[in-house]
Design a protein around this motif. Structure first.
Motif, PDB file in Angstrom:
ATOM      1  N   CYS A  62     203.537  43.604 108.426  1.00  0.00           N
ATOM      2  CA  CYS A  62     203.088  43.583 107.039  1.00  0.00           C
ATOM      3  C   CYS A  62     204.267  43.889 106.127  1.00  0.00           C
ATOM      4  CB  CYS A  62     201.960  44.577 106.795  1.00  0.00           C
ATOM      5  SG  CYS A  62     202.439  46.305 106.916  1.00  0.00           S
ATOM      6  N   VAL A  63     204.017  43.824 104.853  1.00  0.00           N
ATOM      7  CA  VAL A  63     204.970  44.338 103.874  1.00  0.00           C
ATOM      8  C   VAL A  63     204.355  45.596 103.293  1.00  0.00           C
ATOM      9  CG1 VAL A  63     205.937  43.956 101.573  1.00  0.00           C
ATOM     10  CG2 VAL A  63     206.209  42.223 103.328  1.00  0.00           C
ATOM     11  N   ASP A  64     205.140  46.671 103.302  1.00  0.00           N
ATOM     12  CA  ASP A  64     204.732  47.934 102.693  1.00  0.00           C
ATOM     13  C   ASP A  64     205.308  47.981 101.285  1.00  0.00           C
ATOM     14  OD1 ASP A  64     203.523  48.793 105.059  1.00  0.00           O
ATOM     15  OD2 ASP A  64     205.299  49.869 105.737  1.00  0.00           O
ATOM     16  N   LEU A  65     204.464  48.271 100.322  1.00  0.00           N
ATOM     17  CA  LEU A  65     204.904  48.450  98.935  1.00  0.00           C
ATOM     18  C   LEU A  65     204.807  49.933  98.614  1.00  0.00           C
ATOM     19  CD1 LEU A  65     203.027  45.441  97.297  1.00  0.00           C
ATOM     20  CD2 LEU A  65     205.449  45.572  97.939  1.00  0.00           C
ATOM     21  N   TYR A  66     205.951  50.606  98.593  1.00  0.00           N
ATOM     22  CA  TYR A  66     206.015  52.053  98.341  1.00  0.00           C
ATOM     23  C   TYR A  66     206.223  52.325  96.861  1.00  0.00           C
ATOM     24  CZ  TYR A  66     206.413  53.354 103.268  1.00  0.00           C
ATOM     25  OH  TYR A  66     206.172  53.564 104.604  1.00  0.00           O
ATOM     26  N   SER A  67     205.447  53.248  96.328  1.00  0.00           N
ATOM     27  CA  SER A  67     205.620  53.682  94.951  1.00  0.00           C
ATOM     28  C   SER A  67     207.021  54.256  94.774  1.00  0.00           C
ATOM     29  CB  SER A  67     204.579  54.750  94.612  1.00  0.00           C
ATOM     30  OG  SER A  67     204.911  55.389  93.416  1.00  0.00           O
ATOM     31  N   GLU A  68     207.670  53.905  93.683  1.00  0.00           N
ATOM     32  CA  GLU A  68     208.993  54.473  93.391  1.00  0.00           C
ATOM     33  C   GLU A  68     208.896  55.808  92.671  1.00  0.00           C
ATOM     34  OE1 GLU A  68     212.089  50.874  93.165  1.00  0.00           O
ATOM     35  OE2 GLU A  68     210.784  51.007  91.410  1.00  0.00           O
ATOM     36  N   GLN A  69     207.694  56.226  92.312  1.00  0.00           N
ATOM     37  CA  GLN A  69     207.493  57.513  91.659  1.00  0.00           C
ATOM     38  C   GLN A  69     206.988  58.508  92.704  1.00  0.00           C
ATOM     39  OE1 GLN A  69     205.975  54.553  90.272  1.00  0.00           O
ATOM     40  NE2 GLN A  69     207.939  54.376  89.226  1.00  0.00           N
ATOM     41  N   ALA A  99     201.151  55.122  89.634  1.00  0.00           N
ATOM     42  CA  ALA A  99     202.424  54.496  90.013  1.00  0.00           C
ATOM     43  C   ALA A  99     202.679  53.295  89.108  1.00  0.00           C
ATOM     44  CB  ALA A  99     202.383  54.064  91.463  1.00  0.00           C
ATOM     45  N   THR A 100     203.922  53.133  88.697  1.00  0.00           N
ATOM     46  CA  THR A 100     204.256  52.031  87.778  1.00  0.00           C
ATOM     47  C   THR A 100     205.178  50.989  88.395  1.00  0.00           C
ATOM     48  OG1 THR A 100     206.094  53.301  86.853  1.00  0.00           O
ATOM     49  CG2 THR A 100     203.952  53.470  85.733  1.00  0.00           C
ATOM     50  N   SER A 101     205.823  51.319  89.511  1.00  0.00           N
ATOM     51  CA  SER A 101     206.678  50.335  90.174  1.00  0.00           C
ATOM     52  C   SER A 101     206.708  50.624  91.675  1.00  0.00           C
ATOM     53  CB  SER A 101     208.092  50.362  89.590  1.00  0.00           C
ATOM     54  OG  SER A 101     208.685  51.627  89.757  1.00  0.00           O
ATOM     55  N   PHE A 102     207.005  49.582  92.433  1.00  0.00           N
ATOM     56  CA  PHE A 102     206.974  49.675  93.894  1.00  0.00           C
ATOM     57  C   PHE A 102     208.197  48.975  94.475  1.00  0.00           C
ATOM     58  CE2 PHE A 102     202.698  50.025  92.365  1.00  0.00           C
ATOM     59  CZ  PHE A 102     202.112  50.975  93.183  1.00  0.00           C
ATOM     60  N   ARG A 103     208.590  49.402  95.653  1.00  0.00           N
ATOM     61  CA  ARG A 103     209.683  48.777  96.386  1.00  0.00           C
ATOM     62  C   ARG A 103     209.112  48.253  97.698  1.00  0.00           C
ATOM     63  NH1 ARG A 103     215.247  51.293  95.970  1.00  0.00           N
ATOM     64  NH2 ARG A 103     215.492  49.552  94.575  1.00  0.00           N
ATOM     65  N   LYS A 104     209.527  47.057  98.090  1.00  0.00           N
ATOM     66  CA  LYS A 104     208.964  46.457  99.305  1.00  0.00           C
ATOM     67  C   LYS A 104     209.852  46.671 100.516  1.00  0.00           C
ATOM     68  CE  LYS A 104     210.775  41.791  98.685  1.00  0.00           C
ATOM     69  NZ  LYS A 104     210.462  40.394  98.537  1.00  0.00           N
ATOM     70  N   TYR A 105     209.172  46.859 101.654  1.00  0.00           N
ATOM     71  CA  TYR A 105     209.808  47.034 102.950  1.00  0.00           C
ATOM     72  C   TYR A 105     208.955  46.313 103.989  1.00  0.00           C
ATOM     73  CZ  TYR A 105     212.137  50.942 100.644  1.00  0.00           C
ATOM     74  OH  TYR A 105     212.861  51.716  99.771  1.00  0.00           O
ATOM     75  N   VAL A 106     209.574  45.855 105.053  1.00  0.00           N
ATOM     76  CA  VAL A 106     208.797  45.310 106.164  1.00  0.00           C
ATOM     77  C   VAL A 106     208.229  46.487 106.934  1.00  0.00           C
ATOM     78  CG1 VAL A 106     208.909  44.004 108.321  1.00  0.00           C
ATOM     79  CG2 VAL A 106     210.118  43.171 106.299  1.00  0.00           C
TER      80      VAL A 106
END
Length: 160
Positions: free
Chosen positions: A43-50, A58-65
């Motif tokens: 999957c792709v994990d979308l982690y909150s940047e806050q 949360a207002t923004s996210f960073r994606k990781y596999v």
């Protein structure tokens, strides 16, 4: 194949530079070309940047596999193992990102089925919240769950 470890830091864990797996040949003693074959969730994990906020704030996210199979294969490849994955990814941008990332990590993706009928899975996560580790899985009939017995790559099984 041999494993070399240069001392474990007190109270810490091994770092990539401290552990290496060295393979002197392209095939092992038994003729295998793959050291580690994983089957499982991608999957792709979308982690909150806050930090310390819930998903609502949360207002923004960073994606990781993410997913156990992807994490295990990439980790093994980083240690010098010849790794391959058997799973599924959607014929979408998320699936393309997963495949590209795995290839970039040195994972053999010949067993990664691209499914045009199913989407790749997503997981949205918040970090550092006091009440736990909130996560939402967008995982309704994803591509990695669409892999069937007929998709088993027999050449990869034999190679491992």
């Amino acid at each position: 194949m041999s494993v070399a470890v240069r001392g474990k830091p007190p109270g810490g864990s091994y770092k990539r530079s401290e552990v290496s797996v060295v393979s002197d040949e392209s095939t092992g003693l038994d003729g295998r070309t793959i050291d580690f074959l994983c089957m499982g969730r991608l999957c792709v994990d979308l982690y909150s940047e806050q930090d310390a906020v819930g998903l609502k704030d949360a207002t923004s996210f960073r994606k990781y596999v993410g997913g156990p199979a992807a994490n295990a294969c990439a980790g093994g490849a980083r240690l010098g193992l010849r790794t391959a994955i058997f799973s599924g990814a959607g014929a979408d941008g998320v699936g393309e990102y997963i495949r590209s990332w795995l290839v970039g990590e040195g994972v053999d993706c010949t067993g990664l089925k691209v499914d045009s009928d199913r989407m790749s899975a997503l997981c949205v996560l918040a970090i550092g919240e006091q009440q736990g580790f909130p996560r939402l899985f967008y995982y309704d009939a994803p591509a990695d769950m669409g892999v069937t017995v007929s998709d088993v790559p027999s050449d990869l099984i034999v190679a491992s």
